[in-house]
Design a protein around this motif. Structure first.
Motif, PDB file in Angstrom:
ATOM      1  N   GLN A 546       0.827  -1.210   0.000  1.00  0.00           N
ATOM      2  CA  GLN A 546       0.000   0.000   0.000  1.00  0.00           C
ATOM      3  C   GLN A 546       0.862   1.262   0.000  1.00  0.00           C
ATOM      4  OE1 GLN A 546      -2.556  -0.514   3.398  1.00  0.00           O
ATOM      5  NE2 GLN A 546      -4.081  -1.700   2.251  1.00  0.00           N
ATOM      6  N   ASN A 547       2.107   1.130   0.436  1.00  0.00           N
ATOM      7  CA  ASN A 547       3.014   2.278   0.522  1.00  0.00           C
ATOM      8  C   ASN A 547       4.014   2.328  -0.637  1.00  0.00           C
ATOM      9  OD1 ASN A 547       1.947   3.092   3.090  1.00  0.00           O
ATOM     10  ND2 ASN A 547       3.106   1.393   4.016  1.00  0.00           N
ATOM     11  N   ASP A 549       5.572   3.293  -4.086  1.00  0.00           N
ATOM     12  CA  ASP A 549       5.474   4.400  -5.044  1.00  0.00           C
ATOM     13  C   ASP A 549       5.731   3.958  -6.480  1.00  0.00           C
ATOM     14  OD1 ASP A 549       8.174   3.870  -5.030  1.00  0.00           O
ATOM     15  OD2 ASP A 549       8.803   5.923  -4.526  1.00  0.00           O
TER      16      ASP A 549
END
Length: 721
Positions: A546-547, A549
């Motif tokens: 989810q984190n 990039d």
């Protein structure tokens, strides 16, 4: 064919028939080629990184020197390449190489070369090829150990034949052959396997070239990025060299073993980057065989006789023990034919009768203006390859170069699916000739001041006006319409930058992110939308991603899981394969990371490594990002080893007053095979740190940093240097 060979090997192991044993023919004495040095005058200066700078009065002097210098650094690979071209690799590497030798026979390479060597290529090209071959022979005379039986002498025909055989493989001809042989063509499964030319890693579908006009740069410079993606080792790994002669051959860049020219790079006034393109360049015709005579096929209502030739394939088993296998090759008017359990299929492909590719490449090497460069391309003698071009006058261009089959057009042929199986009983479906260079898509000096290619459609080769339009090209050309992640990132990075600096170009080239809307982005969104059991490893991995990039920086603790989950989907798209099961891929990535690193979030640079001998360096990058890295996980070493992608990188620029500067880097170093040499890996840490070195194009600077200096021949006039 391959099954027959394997069965024959079994027969060999069980047979006691004495007549089966044969002794391989003896090789010639290499010492006789010492006298070749008397024909040439060449000066080879190796710079700080032992890259050869080769000077000669004549072009053939430098060609001789290039063959000699490359053999010094990579003779074993060059030997393999030459044996492949002759259809004799199995004499050195045994039964596993027999399929490659058969392909050379199937493509009729040597009949094409023998028939046209004296008449279809000019004397300059023949002399050039023969001089390069002489350089290899002369090296063999100095280092006679470990020369394969039957290799010598290397000839100019060997060099010409290398282009005839290898260039169709870059657009995927071997993949079509594999599909036909295995009965998969026309079934929708015809891209599931590759017929590898050797056991070395094959080129992944990658490369990029970018050119920036003075109007788009921050300082009025013309800028060019040369950035082809190849295997890091093997027969199509890049080798850097410079050549300069009084006759106007003046190039620096990289080439392959067996290629007597610079394949991409720059001269004093212009340069180009090469990338693979894949229009529809192969047709497969399904033949109707006479039920009463298997040597006949139906064409225009009449039975025609196949032309039948014998392919003699020599296979070495142990030491001097060799056996010759014989396989019939059938040929119809369409081309060579495979008879399989699914039927008989004839193949027709771009470049099947072409032997002038070296002549075209030599003309490109000697071009000094855009008109010269386009005149070389207008020979239409190279089956495929994009060129991204720039010159000191500020011209930039993208040429979607190919030998595009001129398939029949009109209502009568509108229903023909040229990318599927084509009816083999109609002569009007057998195309003849190719479209001229003028009909190829191109983007020349667009208003945006930017051109690029990253193995994507030529219809998006710039930003804004000046790009080719699909409506202007026949659908039967099969021009690709795809966009790669790299193409999407180029548009995103360069699109809003109206004043691109040297630093900007460098930063953009090493961008390691996946674009919004890319394959990996879409896979990630699918994964994040799934539900997993609470407190499970799958849920923990999902929370980690989810984190993410979408970057692949070496320091990232999310990239390892993200890239290892997304990469199989990237490769499936690039190779036209069915995509794998997402949950299975995700679980496998989690398990591998946990087992080898004790955590699911190791730094990507701990996983992703550039390995050379017993040394390794962390790498940023991933498949289909601009910092392209393709790797294989080494279970024993416990990390992924880079095998392809970014390899030879070059930044070129011309100032408004024409001053040229050039920076480059190689993934390892010039000493390709000598692990005891300092130059076996001296460029690797620079490459891993995403930096380059400035090329010493000035003779004074070159001599100040030289590591060796050799003159071959006795009458060299060094004033030209």
């Amino acid at each position: 064919m391959i099954k027959k060979i394997l069965l024959a090997v079994i027969a060999l192991l069980t047979s006691i028939y004495i007549g089966f044993w044969a002794t391989a023919p003896r090789s010639v004495d290499p010492a006789q080629y010492q006298i070749l040095a008397d024909k040439y005058d060449v000066h080879i200066v190796r710079d700080k990184y032992a890259v050869p700078h080769i000077f000669g009065t004549r072009d053939i002097d430098a060609a001789f020197g290039l063959g000699y210098a490359h053999a010094e650094d990579d003779f074993a690979t060059m030997q393999d390449v030459l044996l492949v071209t002759r259809g004799k690799l199995a004499t050195l590497h045994g039964v596993d190489a027999a399929k490659t030798d058969y392909l050379v026979h199937f493509m009729d390479v040597w009949n094409v070369v023998d028939a046209g060597y004296e008449s279809r290529i000019n004397q300059q090209t023949r002399d050039h090829a023969e001089a390069y071959a002489d350089g290899v022979n002369f090296y063999a005379s100095e280092k006679p150990d470990n020369i394969a039986v039957g290799l010598l002498p290397v000839t100019g025909k060997d060099i010409i034949a290398g282009f005839t055989f290898k260039t169709p493989l870059f657009y995927g001809f071997d993949q079509v052959v594999a599909a036909v042989v295995e009965g998969r063509y026309g079934t929708g499964l015809d891209k599931l396997a590759h017929l590898h030319v050797t056991d070395s890693p094959q080129p992944d579908i990658g490369s990029q070239g970018i050119a920036i006009a003075p109007s788009r740069s921050d300082d009025g410079h013309t800028r060019l990025l040369v950035n082809s993606h190849q295997p890091l080792t093997g027969p199509v790994a890049w080798y850097e060299a410079r050549v300069k002669t009084d006759e106007g051959w003046d190039m620096v860049g990289s080439t392959f073993p067996g290629s007597p020219v610079i394949l991409h790079g720059h001269g004093p006034t212009l340069g180009w980057a090469s990338t693979v393109n894949k229009p529809d360049l192969v047709d497969v015709y399904q033949l109707t065989i006479n039920p009463n005579n298997g040597d006949q096929y139906l064409l225009d209502g009449e039975w025609r006789d196949f032309e039948v030739k014998d392919a003699a394939i020599d296979v070495t088993f142990w030491g001097p023990i060799r056996w010759t296998f014989h396989e019939a090759i059938y040929r119809s008017v369409h081309g060579p034919v495979f008879k399989t359990e699914k039927g008989a299929f004839a193949l027709r492909w771009a470049g099947m009768d072409e032997m002038r590719t070296l002549e075209e490449m030599l003309a490109m090497n000697k071009a000094r203006t855009q008109a010269d460069f386009e005149a070389a391309l207008s020979m239409t003698a190279s089956p495929s390859i994009n060129y991204v071009y720039a010159d000191k006058d500020g011209n930039i261009a993208h040429y979607y170069n190919a030998m595009m089959p001129k398939r029949p057009e009109g209502d009568k042929f509108s229903a023909i699916d040229w990318q599927g199986l084509v009816a083999g009983d109609r002569s009007d479906l057998i195309w003849q000739g190719y479209y001229p260079f003028e009909r190829m898509p191109r983007t020349v000096n667009p208003p945006s001041g930017l051109v690029y290619n990253a193995n994507n459609t030529p219809y998006r080769s710039s930003i804004g006006e000046g790009q080719p339009k699909p409506k202007d090209y026949e659908s039967s050309m099969g021009i690709q319409t795809n966009m790669t992640n790299r193409a999407l990132r180029i548009e995103a990075l360069f699109g809003a930058d109206k004043a691109i600096s040297r630093e900007d170009l460098h930063r953009y080239k090493y961008d390691n992110r996946y674009a919004e809307g890319s394959v990996v982005d879409l896979v990630l969104k699918r994964l994040l939308a799934m539900s997993f059991e609470p407190d499970s490893e799958l849920q923990a991995g999902q929370e980690l991603l989810q984190n993410w990039d979408l970057g692949s920086d070496a320091e990232s603790r999310v990239a390892a899981l993200g890239v290892m989950t997304g990469s199989p989907f990237v490769m499936a798209v690039m190779r036209d394969e069915p995509e794998p099961d997402l949950v299975d891929v995700f679980q496998n990535a989690l398990t591998l990371l946990q087992d080898h690193f004790g955590r699911i979030d190791p730094k990507w640079g701990e996983v992703n490594r550039l390995v050379r001998g017993d040394k390794s360096w962390p790498l940023s990058g991933a498949p289909d990002v601009l910092r392209a890295v393709y790797g294989v996980f080494d279970e024993e070493a416990g990390h992924q080893q880079a095998t392809a992608g970014d390899s030879y990188i070059m930044f070129v620029e011309w100032s408004p007053d024409g001053i040229l500067t050039s920076h480059s880097i190689h993934n390892f170093g010039s000493a390709t095979l000598d692990a005891t040499s300092n130059h076996y890996d001296d460029q690797a840490p620079i490459f891993a740190s995403e930096k380059e070195r400035r090329l010493p194009l000035d003779m004074v600077k070159l001599m100040a940093e030289k590591t060796s200096d050799k003159i071959i021949g006795g009458d060299l006039n060094l004033e030209h240097e």
